[in-house]
Design a protein around this motif. Structure first.
Motif, short mmCIF file in Angstrom:
data_model
loop_
_atom_site.label_atom_id
_atom_site.label_comp_id
_atom_site.label_asym_id
_atom_site.label_seq_id
_atom_site.Cartn_x
_atom_site.Cartn_y
_atom_site.Cartn_z
N ASN A 1 0.82 -1.19 0.00
CA ASN A 1 0.00 0.00 0.00
C ASN A 1 0.86 1.25 0.00
O ASN A 1 0.52 2.23 -0.66
N LYS A 2 1.97 1.22 0.78
CA LYS A 2 2.85 2.39 0.83
C LYS A 2 3.50 2.63 -0.53
O LYS A 2 3.61 3.77 -0.97
N THR A 3 3.89 1.57 -1.20
CA THR A 3 4.52 1.71 -2.51
C THR A 3 3.53 2.27 -3.53
O THR A 3 3.88 3.15 -4.32
N LEU A 4 2.33 1.78 -3.51
CA LEU A 4 1.30 2.25 -4.43
C LEU A 4 0.98 3.72 -4.16
O LEU A 4 0.86 4.52 -5.10
N CYS A 5 0.86 4.11 -2.90
CA CYS A 5 0.57 5.50 -2.54
C CYS A 5 1.73 6.41 -2.95
O CYS A 5 1.51 7.52 -3.45
N PHE A 6 2.95 5.95 -2.73
CA PHE A 6 4.12 6.75 -3.11
C PHE A 6 4.19 6.92 -4.63
O PHE A 6 4.46 8.01 -5.13
N ALA A 7 3.95 5.86 -5.38
CA ALA A 7 3.98 5.94 -6.84
C ALA A 7 2.88 6.86 -7.36
O ALA A 7 3.10 7.66 -8.28
N LEU A 8 1.70 6.79 -6.75
CA LEU A 8 0.59 7.66 -7.14
C LEU A 8 0.91 9.12 -6.85
O LEU A 8 0.65 10.01 -7.67
N ALA A 9 1.50 9.40 -5.69
CA ALA A 9 1.87 10.77 -5.32
C ALA A 9 2.95 11.30 -6.26
O ALA A 9 2.90 12.47 -6.68
N ALA A 10 3.93 10.47 -6.60
CA ALA A 10 4.98 10.89 -7.51
C ALA A 10 4.42 11.16 -8.91
O ALA A 10 4.80 12.13 -9.57
N LEU A 11 3.49 10.33 -9.35
CA LEU A 11 2.87 10.51 -10.66
C LEU A 11 2.07 11.81 -10.71
O LEU A 11 2.16 12.58 -11.67
N LEU A 12 1.31 12.10 -9.68
CA LEU A 12 0.54 13.34 -9.63
C LEU A 12 1.45 14.55 -9.52
O LEU A 12 1.18 15.60 -10.12
N GLY A 13 2.53 14.42 -8.78
CA GLY A 13 3.48 15.52 -8.66
C GLY A 13 4.16 15.85 -9.97
O GLY A 13 4.35 17.01 -10.32
N LEU A 14 4.52 14.82 -10.73
CA LEU A 14 5.16 15.06 -12.03
C LEU A 14 4.18 15.59 -13.07
O LEU A 14 4.56 16.35 -13.95
N ALA A 15 2.92 15.19 -12.95
CA ALA A 15 1.91 15.68 -13.89
C ALA A 15 1.68 17.18 -13.74
O ALA A 15 1.29 17.86 -14.68
#
Length: 140
Positions: A2-16
């Motif tokens: 769950n932490k990995t998925l949340c981190f990847a989602l946050a990084a994706l939104l940040g880069l977008a």
């Protein structure tokens, strides 16, 4: 997981959120990028059919593109941009036949005429002076 998925989602939104349009809204210095040949409007207007290649090159400078497949065509291009956004773009294409200028086309010709008319309208007109009279410019 769950932490990995949340981190990847946050990084994706940040880069977008880091698009070129949004970055350009931040108040910071943006380098002005000038590419190509800046053409003098008086030189562009003075082009005439029958001029030799040497005369054209003395007048306008070296062309930006001399195509190997079209030896009788010279292209002059000028771009100004900041932060990847093109602010101004002008193109001039010259066609030669037997080393003589035959045709010139592009938006640089219309822009040059427009700039010369604007510069001429800004200059004050001088009235011929009478003997013993002081110089006084005529204001429109």
């Amino acid at each position: 997981m769950n932490k990995t998925l949340c981190f990847a989602l946050a990084a994706l939104l940040g880069l977008a959120a880091c698009s070129a349009e949004r970055v350009s809204l931040f108040p910071s210095y943006k380098l002005k990028v000038v590419q190509g040949n800046e053409l003098d409007p008086r030189a562009v207007v003075s082009l005439q059919p029958g001029m030799s290649r040497d005369q054209v090159q003395l007048l306008l400078g070296t062309p930006l593109l001399r195509d190997a497949f079209h030896a009788d065509r010279w292209d002059y291009t000028f771009n100004t941009g900041r932060n990847g956004v093109i602010k101004e773009q002008r193109n001039l294409t010259l066609y030669f036949q037997n080393n003589q200028l035959v045709k010139a086309e592009g938006d640089a010709i219309a822009k040059a005429i427009e700039m010369l008319k604007a510069a001429q309208a800004q200059q004050p007109q001088v009235q011929p002076a009478q003997p013993g009279a002081a110089y006084v410019p005529i204001q429109k």
